[in-house]
Design an enzyme around this catalytic site. Structure first.
Site, PDB file in Angstrom:
ATOM      1  N   LEU A 129       0.848  -1.201   0.000  1.00 25.12           N
ATOM      2  CA  LEU A 129       0.000   0.000   0.000  1.00 25.12           C
ATOM      3  C   LEU A 129       0.883   1.251   0.000  1.00 25.12           C
ATOM      4  CD1 LEU A 129      -2.975   1.128   0.494  1.00 25.12           C
ATOM      5  CD2 LEU A 129      -2.426   1.059   2.938  1.00 25.12           C
ATOM      6  N   ARG A 172      20.194 -12.635  39.468  1.00 28.03           N
ATOM      7  CA  ARG A 172      21.214 -11.601  39.629  1.00 28.03           C
ATOM      8  C   ARG A 172      21.178 -11.027  41.050  1.00 28.03           C
ATOM      9  NH1 ARG A 172      25.846  -9.292  37.306  1.00 28.03           N
ATOM     10  NH2 ARG A 172      25.963  -7.132  37.994  1.00 28.03           N
ATOM     11  N   GLU A 218       1.467  -0.849   9.894  1.00 32.90           N
ATOM     12  CA  GLU A 218       0.028  -1.195   9.847  1.00 32.90           C
ATOM     13  C   GLU A 218      -0.827  -0.225  10.674  1.00 32.90           C
ATOM     14  OE1 GLU A 218      -0.935  -5.335   9.607  1.00 32.90           O
ATOM     15  OE2 GLU A 218       1.082  -5.835   8.933  1.00 32.90           O
TER      16      GLU A 218
END
Ligand code: COS
Length: 389
Positions: A129, A272, A371
């Site tokens: 498009l 961690r 989109e």
């Protein structure tokens, strides 16, 4: 990670989700780094996705698809995107932007000739498009299609066409009557590899790097009238209807990226240590995780709801523009929020290419752009709510 109970999923839905999860984690995830680094199109895994029915999930079996519903489609797509968003883009474009459009607007001849090979995964489909000078304002495109007997002659340049370098068929929009503006746009299915079809520059992208995006250039390309999708002048409506479906796909993609970034963050904050404790014990981290989880679950509800709205529209014919726009807007901004937080939680390791977290961050950004940008989606939602323009 806790799964929050929501829509009652059928055994079939659970099965396709598990199948997609196993395939994505075993076959896509291990190679995702290489696809990202090289930007090479993942031909083999995409072919396997076709064999598994993932390239035409909602298309009836008689047209080469898997004959499942929209919820099945978003569940599978979410899992693929959790492993690699670039594979998700290829899958979403094929399913939503190509197959859905042909199923909804195509003649029987078009369905047999073009839908069947793409829905079954034998060929790749694309959608075109956008042009260099028309993105959000799609109605101002310049590519021309001029009728010449049983053909139209196409001339012009299209940009940002996902899968273009590998697609065999592309759903292309061109102006047949510029005086009528958006009502002068017509949709065509074009076959690549024919005279007059040329690939332009490849887009060097920040993320979803393996999804093969390029320009296409038409120079006196002849497309038979039989390959026109819908009537002359119906192209803009077809483009918008198809994008409504596409936006549900991108919303599912966003959800998958967010989940991957979140799960990595939970694991890292349990491992961690800093200042004598697990970093997840710091409120600064656990509050971040809580916000990430909350937005993901809200996105999930919106994405699955939009899928169900599309499913319902198969019977009622009603538009699902609002549900799709809301789902994409919220889920894409969530993907960005979550992947941004994930990099922060991982600290230096989040910035390193040794972990996939920086890739989730780069991949997430496109979901707020393609989109329908977040700004366009807010425009669509605002207009639908007030009825004002
Ligand atoms: N479904 C069906 N028809 C639709 C529609 C939809 N979702 N959205 C608009 N239409 C119809 C309108 O009903 C109108 O019909 P009429 O000609 O009968 O009046 C026509 O399309 C034009 O609509 P509108 O006047 O709203 O058009 P605008 O030019 O103002 O554009 C937006 C509307 C901005 C919403 C549209 O251009 C858009 O979505 N742009 C973004 C495009 C995009 O997503 N590009 C990315 C491409 S893929 S990378």
């Amino acid at each position: 990670m806790n799964e929050i109970a929501l829509f009652s999923m059928s055994a079939e839905h659970k099965m396709i989700r598990q199948t997609a999860r196993d395939f994505a984690q075993n076959e896509i995830a291990p190679a995702a780094v290489e696809f990202d680094e090289t930007g090479k199109f993942p031909k083999d895994t995409v072919q396997k996705m076709g064999e598994m029915g993932f390239m035409g999930i909602e298309i009836p079996e008689e047209y080469g698809g898997a004959g499942m519903d929209t919820l099945a489609y978003v569940l599978a797509l979410e899992e693929i995107c959790k492993a690699d968003a670039a594979h998700g883009t290829i899958m979403s474009v094929n399913n939503s932007l190509f197959c859905f459009g042909l199923l909804k607007f195509g003649t029987e001849e078009i369905k047999q000739k073009f839908l069947k090979p793409v829905a079954s995964g034998k060929s790749v489909g694309a959608y075109s498009l956008t042009e260099p000078m028309s993105g959000s304002d799609a109605g101002t495109m310049r590519t021309r299609a001029t009728r010449d007997g049983d053909y139209y002659i196409l001339n012009g340049r299209k940009s940002w066409v996902s899968s273009a370098p590998v697609a065999e068929f592309i759903l292309v929009f061109a102006m047949t009557d510029p005086d009528k503006r958006h009502r002068g746009i017509t949709a065509f299915i074009i076959e690549t590899g024919k005279p007059g079809f040329n690939l332009g520059k490849t887009e060097p992208k920040l993320g979803i790097r393996a999804s093969a995006t390029s320009e296409i250039v038409f120079e006196d390309y002849r497309v038979p009238v039989a390959n026109r999708l819908g009537e002359e002048g119906e192209g803009f409506k077809i483009a918008m209807t198809v994008l409504d479906a596409g936006r549900i796909g991108i919303a599912a993609q966003s959800l998958g990226i967010a989940e991957a970034a979140y799960e990595a963050s939970v694991e890292y904050s349990k491992e961690r240590e800093a200042f004598g404790q697990k970093i997840g014990q710091f409120q600064g981290i656990s509050f971040k995780l809580a916000d990430m989880k909350t937005r993901i679950e809200a996105s999930r509800l919106l994405v699955y709801n939009a899928a169900m709205a599309k499913e319902k529209s198969k019977e009622t014919g009603e538009r699902f523009t609002l549900e799709a726009a809301i789902a994409k807007l919220f889920a894409s901004e969530t993907a960005m929020f979550v992947s941004h937080a994930a990099v922060q939680i991982h600290g230096g390791m989040g910035y390193s290419k040794e972990l996939p977290v920086e890739r989730y961050f780069r991949d997430a950004k496109i979901t707020e752009i393609y989109e329908g940008t977040s700004e366009i989606l807010r425009t669509v939602i605002g207009r639908l709510e007030t009825g004002l323009r």
